[in-house]
Write an enzyme that holds these catalytic residues in place. Structure first.
Site, PDB file in Angstrom:
ATOM      1  CG  HIS A 120      -5.657  -3.023 -36.539  1.00 15.49           C
ATOM      2  ND1 HIS A 120      -6.787  -2.325 -36.889  1.00 15.49           N
ATOM      3  CD2 HIS A 120      -5.743  -4.207 -37.197  1.00 15.49           C
ATOM      4  CE1 HIS A 120      -7.530  -3.042 -37.720  1.00 15.49           C
ATOM      5  NE2 HIS A 120      -6.912  -4.192 -37.933  1.00 15.49           N
ATOM      6  CD  GLU A 121      -2.863  -6.894 -37.070  1.00 20.20           C
ATOM      7  OE1 GLU A 121      -3.527  -7.914 -36.798  1.00 20.20           O
ATOM      8  OE2 GLU A 121      -3.078  -6.192 -38.084  1.00 20.20           O
ATOM      9  CD  GLU A 135     -10.876  -4.442 -39.123  1.00 25.90           C
ATOM     10  OE1 GLU A 135     -10.436  -5.615 -39.043  1.00 25.90           O
ATOM     11  OE2 GLU A 135     -10.181  -3.489 -39.527  1.00 25.90           O
ATOM     12  CG  HIS A 138      -7.516  -8.339 -35.389  1.00 23.90           C
ATOM     13  ND1 HIS A 138      -8.840  -8.521 -35.696  1.00 23.90           N
ATOM     14  CD2 HIS A 138      -7.045  -7.431 -36.293  1.00 23.90           C
ATOM     15  CE1 HIS A 138      -9.173  -7.751 -36.733  1.00 23.90           C
ATOM     16  NE2 HIS A 138      -8.100  -7.071 -37.103  1.00 23.90           N
TER      17      HIS A 138
END
Lengths: 492, 492
Positions: A257-258, A287, A261
């Site tokens: 997830h990070e 997102e 980003h």
């Protein structure tokens, strides 16, 4: 120097100071000595004062008035658009109100943590009432006669409106509730993983996966923190993850997830560094990158095949009988109260609940005293179970205590964007499943870099997605993806 | 608010921003991604602009004029003294000159590194000539009619004068040269340590020793960097060390040195946090703390006894036959060209060489073209060997390239102060050797905290030392300590 050049030089220093603030936040959550919290608050407060003064500096108004926009190219005009938007917002917000919001939310965050630990809603409601009062006032000031909630949403998703987002969400909600119900009634019950997963090996896997997904270590680093996050833009974009030795998927998918980003920030055209164009264009688009990395790519059957074998090597097994069982475990749909632990099917239902409640709070259609009752009723309707305690309900998220109203919908918007992008990506990258089956996300991440990440803030969020996909974003692709994926997994 | 309160509130924010600058420096040397260097320079440049503007903000002059000093207590008067001194210096320095010095020294540092790597003095001299010209100009501006070199020295050691320092140094120099010669002619030749010293175990020992010397981990941390340093004041004081797996003393004594600096900052009265009194009062007093931790305490026979046994446990030996041989190895006097590798006998001779040369450079008695010849002649006279190459001579230190003139003497002044403090400490702490023999530096470090560190910037540097020792600082105690220690070690 021209007015434009002077403005950009001033803005560049402001952006650099904004990055410094990000470094302090990263430091605080990862390496700061624990006895330094009060001093750090003073340091960040002093820097915030400097930033606040710069963002409303009257010279910005003079420069903006003097710039000849007709003589500018598209990039320069986009810079001016961002600066004008931020300056207009800064001027509309009275200093007194900013200071009061900072003071009250700082206090509210502590009270919220106490209330959640004690499962005591009443302890939290008085200060939340103050926060809501101040945010209503802020929204009215920013709206300048327009819709109050939109003015808050605009801070996180420029150009989006509650009406537009609400229309999408209202179409999604019954479909998701129905999908959830069919899954819950299905006969299949995937096992969960089991075993011992040493922290050191989890971090080895996390770094390996980050590398395979294109994270640039020359311009970043991975550390551990209580809540995973991404920090920084330009050439210094750091990510964190968390490690639980009995549950390896948290570390892995938090990292992915990070990485999404982080890859976004790292993928922006270097020419935009330390300018308004040099950061992700909105929270929703941000997102979309974290979610497509984590879900559409990271939780795919193809990637799970590679992951199953790699985890066998690293941990001597994961409790799954084979790659199919592993894939089912990774994508297991389960009832639960907590948003951050929700699967792909439940997650957006969490967001819609919060979106509708916070819209009503800001509009004055709902008062804080009635919030818990409204939460619990909606939760039971959409999730099919009753909230058992406030820490599993209205007290679970930090957001409202720190004044983040208008932020929640960007999470679901990100999922909608990710659904759209995945459709386009699958067409343009036919080797996708073969790549993922080898544990690699290139050239998919390269496609995202080129089509979504590289322009930074050059286009609006909606334009950014539309240019990448070739169609205006809508919820259809996400719902089809979920139906297909979970229909197959649960033999619906 | 009174003028004093307004001034202090403003100053407090400036101090907080100064701490932020320190955090960026720490980050750069320890954890920053390597591709972020240019962006970090921009971030620090933006923050430096803010700090520069604040330090010469005309409101400071108004507040200073409006403060009724007669109504203030001693602490408040000391705050005003620091603020007035800093403001006066800021006003005397034209913005143009500050900017030019920043620009030229930034370039000069890179050229110096190239010149040192290539052993090419001529590559460095043109830019050093520019630096010296600018520093002469700066010194004249700051001096306001007084002595130019004193004006630079005052930045690092407020109140000290070149004449006063020179008198002390001139008395020390023949005594040290003579001691050095007698040692070199002695029959004893202590062995050096040998063995394998894994980095992990060295760091365990470094943390253990830091703890035993009173370093406060709640308000600090230890990391590795190329050049060890201490960063921060108040409740966030971080230290670094370096590790070489074939030579364990570098890590150990670098750590102890930085623990001395760190303990000083940590030991200052918390009431002074984020005020001008809340940092070490001068570089000389700072160095007195690092040096007394490292040398008088850390290289003592008593502590070496404990260390010998602890290193045997951790590394299975260190190549020394017994604790006496270990003590002799730790304190081995050796000819060498490099200041940072010098033993206690040679170290101050290095400083005096640089002090005399840089005084002459600033006064215009020496030109950059003649610097290498002057260095080499002086080195041979004091050290008894000829410089073999510029990287072992005039090119060895970074200081002059970055404009640090007036800084070197504070290293030797720190040693002189440490000698004085050690005399007083031995009298007040009769259990010292017993404590050190057990590996512990308390209550010696508690004595230093109370008598030297706690007052922070309340007194002048000279007053600080005199109040702690009970006598005005002079070179006698240091020379007696060196004579006694090395007389015994080398049976002179």
């Amino acid at each position: 120097m021209s007015a434009f050049d002077e403005l950009m030089a001033f803005q560049r220093e402001t952006e650099a100071l904004g990055q410094v603030m990000g470094r302090l936040g990263w430091d605080q959550e990862t390496v700061m000595p624990r006895g330094a919290a009060q001093q750090r608050a003073d340091e960040m407060g002093a820097l915030e004062s400097v930033l606040h003064a710069r963002r409303s500096d009257p010279r910005i108004g003079d420069w903006l008035a003097a710039v000849d926009e007709g003589a500018l190219d598209d990039v320069a005009r986009a810079q001016i658009r961002h600066i004008r938007r931020s300056y207009t917002r800064a001027l509309r917000l009275p200093d007194r109100l900013s200071a009061e919001i900072a003071r009250v939310t700082s206090r509210a965050q502590g009270i919220w943590a106490e209330a959640r630990a004690a499962d005591d809603v009443l302890h939290f409601l008085p200060v939340l009432t103050e926060v809501v009062r101040l945010k209503r006032e802020e929204a009215a000031a920013l709206a300048g006669g327009g819709d109050a909630y939109d003015a808050l949403l605009d801070d996180y998703e420029p150009g989006a409106t509650a009406a537009g987002v609400g229309t999408i969400f209202d179409r999604m909600r019954p479909r998701l509730v129905e999908l959830r119900e069919r899954i819950m009634e299905a006969d299949r019950h995937p096992a969960v993983l089991s075993g011992r997963f040493p922290a050191e090996s989890q971090m080895i896997l996390a770094r390996e996966v980050a590398t395979h997904f294109g994270y640039d270590w020359r311009h970043g680093r991975l550390d551990q923190s209580v809540h995973p996050f991404t920090s920084g833009s330009g050439t210094d974009v750091r990510i964190t993850t968390r490690v639980d030795e009995v549950e390896p998927l948290g570390c892995l998918y938090s990292t992915l997830h990070e990485v999404g980003h982080g890859a976004y920030e790292q993928g922006i055209d270097p020419a935009y560094m330390l300018t308004p164009l040099g950061a992700g264009v909105s929270m929703g688009v941000h997102e979309s990158q974290s979610r497509i990395f984590e879900n559409q790519l990271g939780r795919s059957r193809a990637f799970c095949g590679w992951l199953y074998h790699r985890m066998s090597e690293l941990f001597g097994g994961s409790g799954a009988a084979d790659a199919d069982a592993f894939y089912a475990a990774v994508n297991r749909v389960h009832s639960g109260y907590i948003r951050t632990e929700a699967d792909e099917v439940h997650y957006n239902l969490h967001i819609m609940l919060r979106f509708d409640l916070e819209r009503d709070l800001i509009a004055g259609r709902l008062e804080v005293a009635d919030l818990e009752e409204a939460w619990n009723a909606r939760f039971e309707a959409d999730f099919g179970v009753a909230v058992d305690k406030p820490s599993n309900g209205v007290l679970q998220d930090v957001h409202w205590s720190v004044g983040l109203f208008g932020y929640f919908p960007t999470y679901a918007l990100g999922n909608v964007y990710a659904g759209c992008l995945f459709t386009a990506l699958r067409t343009d990258v036919p080797t996708l499943d073969d790549d993922l089956a080898r544990g690699h996300a290139e050239p998919a991440t390269a496609w995202l870099r080129e089509h979504v990440q590289c322009p930074g803030g050059l286009y609006t969020p909606a334009e950014t997605i539309e240019r990448a996909c070739g169609f205006a974003p809508h919820e259809g692709p996400l719902l089809e993806y979920l139906d297909a994926k979970f229909g197959a997994l649960y033999a619906l």
